[in-house]
Design an enzyme around this catalytic site. Structure first.
Site, mmCIF file in Angstrom:
data_model
loop_
_atom_site.group_PDB
_atom_site.id
_atom_site.type_symbol
_atom_site.label_atom_id
_atom_site.label_comp_id
_atom_site.label_asym_id
_atom_site.label_seq_id
_atom_site.Cartn_x
_atom_site.Cartn_y
_atom_site.Cartn_z
ATOM 1 N N TYR B 101 1.497 3.095 -1.111
ATOM 2 C CA TYR B 101 0.299 3.271 -0.282
ATOM 3 C C TYR B 101 -0.906 3.355 -1.213
ATOM 4 C CZ TYR B 101 -3.400 5.628 2.274
ATOM 5 O OH TYR B 101 -4.621 5.946 2.818
ATOM 6 N N GLU B 189 -7.521 0.493 3.378
ATOM 7 C CA GLU B 189 -6.161 0.943 3.081
ATOM 8 C C GLU B 189 -5.182 -0.221 3.047
ATOM 9 O OE1 GLU B 189 -4.901 4.953 5.084
ATOM 10 O OE2 GLU B 189 -6.044 3.762 6.515
#
Lengths: 290, 384
Positions: B101, B189
């Site tokens: 991530y 993101e």
């Protein structure tokens, strides 16, 4: 008495020739605020309601000894306007403008930390010391002189709670709308500290809302440092979870803060009663003042 | 403003972040054509702006034409958490060994941007943040300098990313920060950032949320928003067109007010007095008559609404303008669709009271009375 603003405050209005700036400069003067100058690039030499306008804030400070700025500059230019205010070493800058890009405010915030100027806002109604001066857009007629300090993240909610207080004959030392944007200058903790140190403030109202962790931090500060009784209000107890929180924003802290429950319980733990309605907040203040 | 996945991927790919080959499709034939061109296996991914698409049946991994057809038929047109799926992204499946991530957002508490990296990607990262916050490395960034390369490296090493891909992941993070900064992102993101057996990194998902307040200097992205406006809840779309902050809720008492804090307080009071809010609608500061009329149109358009409470405390907003707007909106009806309770206070409220047509609305002096009356009206409708 008061914090931050009184009838000695010498105000320059940035954006005084615009629609909002002109209207509210007049309203402020009508209330008794000592507006000594305007600052608008390219409009130097003009006058607005008898107030001299300068091209730069620097000139307004040099010529008229302004010590405070109220900023009514459109959002695309407002970040720059705050930088200009900070560059003149004013005591106080109040940014009313709504919709300043958050990244601009992050840069302002960095610069602010390097100066002695206090910033209120942006996206706020401003502040008022009833009977002396108001800086911003608050409707002056609902306020009354008295001994309650008020700090709020929401403009209209400020008016609602003040209305409840004034209707009962409870006046205010100073009411400060700090604004609800993600990045602001003066926060709850700063305002609470000012009121705690003000001899004329006998009780404090703190109006918060869901999102962020400012209320939780304020609760911790009250627990440690504030002897003046505080009553709270938190807007958004019925707001649906997850509707507005940005994804990454929600994982920064990773803890269960930001909800109404979290804020209310933090305040309760610090001995602060939180009203279910604005009237209940006034009830608590009435009890404090006896 | 949220970009769709396919739009965010385009922005990321243009900046040099590796993404899988993909094509947008809006019907079964389009999906089949795209899948054959890309080559199986492919993922068929619903392009709606809600989280948890996979769990809700909005993402299928398919190996052949039959499976692709089946996935296309089930996903296109489906209702995904209240949003109709009009488009899917057909994307080459990535054979991965690790899922990371990476994200950039504004840490409002610190007033600074923060870069985040975790080796626990590919799952609900919010749960990771809650249960194992140390599994996410965080690096705060001075907005006046931007992210230094050493900061990107530090975040990557702190997160425990495998040394073989550390350099590539750092580069992705640097690029992501530049995008976030230059495009006025609020969140940028990648979850997951997939690591292949050959130590390549590929962005298998892409999130790019833009600060609405900065759209004036992002004309290209503002155009994408117009393009993306084709899907979603009809009422929320209408609110977008009118430029209102609006959230649709489950209840039957419609709520209109000025200022987010006051509107939320009105919702809370409806709940406090035993009612259920149908919506959050903030007309914002300084609303003129037409905007007020649009707000009423919005709330009347919601079939769930049985009564409406209008709560205005004027500062920059003027009571006389509000009253004119309410009259304008209601005078066009032979019969008022739902009872409207009005409470006006603050700037020019007395002028407003004189203007308000009391044959059309119920007027209350206090917030508490107005909310209670609206809740009563809604209950009466329910009792019928």
């Amino acid at each position: 008495m008061s914090v931050l603003v009184d009838d000695d405050t010498r105000v320059v209005v940035q954006g005084i020739t615009g629609g909002e700036g002109k209207f509210h400069a007049e309203q402020m003067m009508e209330y008794g605020t000592n507006i000594v100058a305007g600052a608008v690039p390219g409009k130097g030499g003009q006058e607005v309601e008898g107030v001299p306008v300068y091209d730069t804030v620097h000139e307004a400070v040099d010529e008229e000894n302004a010590d405070t700025s109220v900023i009514f500059v459109p959002p695309a230019f407002a970040g720059d306007a705050v930088f200009e205010a900070l560059d003149t070493d004013l005591d106080l800058a109040v940014a009313i403008t709504e919709g300043i890009p958050t990244q601009d405010m992050a840069r302002v915030n960095k610069r602010l930390s390097e100066t002695d100027t206090r910033l209120i806002g942006p996206n706020c109604p401003g502040l008022i010391t009833p009977g002396e001066a108001k800086l911003g857009i608050l409707p002056g007629n609902i306020f009354a002189e008295g001994n309650v300090g008020l700090v709020s993240r929401s403009g209209t909610l400020t008016y609602q709670v003040v209305d409840s207080l004034t209707n009962r004959g409870i006046g205010q030392t100073t009411a400060i709308g700090i604004g609800g944007d993600p990045i602001i200058g003066t926060d709850f903790v700063d305002a609470l500290e000012l009121f705690e140190n003000d001899d004329d403030t006998d009780a404090i109202v703190m109006c918060g809302e869901i999102g962020g962790e400012d209320e939780e931090e304020a609760a911790a500060f009250i627990d440690e440092n504030v002897d003046t009784p505080v009553a709270g209000f938190i807007a958004g107890r019925t707001a649906p979870p997850g509707k507005r929180m940005g994804h990454a924003g929600a994982i920064v802290s990773g803890s269960g803060t930001g909800t109404a429950e979290s804020k209310i319980s933090a305040l309760n733990d610090a001995g602060v009663p939180v009203g279910d309605t604005p009237e209940e907040v006034a009830d608590h203040i009435e009890e404090f003042l006896g | 403003m949220k970009l769709h996945e396919y739009q965010a991927k385009q922005v990321f790919a243009d900046a040099g972040i590796p993404t899988p080959e993909s094509q947008l499709a809006s019907d079964v034939d389009g999906v089949l054509t795209a899948a054959r061109e890309i080559g199986y296996p492919v993922a068929v991914k619903a392009q709606v702006q809600v989280g948890g698409r996979g769990k809700a049946g909005g993402i299928e991994l398919v190996d052949d034409d039959d499976e692709a057809r089946e996935a296309a038929e089930s996903i296109i047109g489906m209702d995904l958490k209240g949003y109709r799926v009009d488009q899917v992204l057909v994307e080459g499946a990535v054979d991965f060994v690790d899922e990371l991530y990476v994200g950039i957002t504004m840490d409002r508490g610190e007033g600074k941007p923060v870069a985040m990296v975790s080796t626990k990607g590919g799952v609900n990262i919010e749960e990771v943040a809650e249960e194992d916050p140390d599994a996410i490395a965080r690096e705060h960034i001075d907005p006046s300098f931007g992210m230094h390369p050493y900061q990107a490296r530090k975040a990557v090493y702190d997160a425990g990313v495998d040394g073989a891909v550390a350099r590539d992941v750092s580069n992705v993070l640097m690029t992501l920060y530049d995008l976030w900064e230059n495009r006025d992102g609020s969140d940028a993101e990648i979850n997951p950032l997939m690591v292949t057996g050959d130590d390549e990194v590929i962005a298998a998902d892409a999130v790019m949320n833009i600060d609405e307040d900065a759209l004036f200097r992002q004309p290209e992205l503002a155009e994408m928003e117009a393009e993306a406006a084709g899907s979603g809840d009809e009422l929320e779309q209408k609110a977008d067109e009118y430029g209102f902050d609006y959230v649709r809720l489950e209840g039957n008492t419609g709520i209109i007010g000025n200022g987010a804090g006051l509107v939320m307080t009105t919702l809370d009071l409806v709940d406090h007095y035993g009612g259920e809010p149908a919506n959050f609608l903030d007309v914002g500061g300084g609303a003129k008559a037409e905007r007020i009329a649009n707000a009423l149109d919005m709330v009347f358009s919601d079939d769930n609404v049985d009564s409406v409470v209008f709560n205005i405390f004027g500062g920059i907003t003027r009571g006389d303008e509000v009253a004119r707007g309410i009259n304008e909106a209601l005078e066009q009806f032979d019969e008022i669709p739902k009872p409207v309770v009005v409470r006006l206070a603050g700037t020019n409220w007395e002028e407003g009271m004189e203007i308000l047509n009391e044959d059309l609305v119920t007027v209350e002096q206090t917030l508490e009375d107005a909310v209670q009356r609206a809740v009563e009206y809604a209950e009466e409708v329910n009792d019928q």
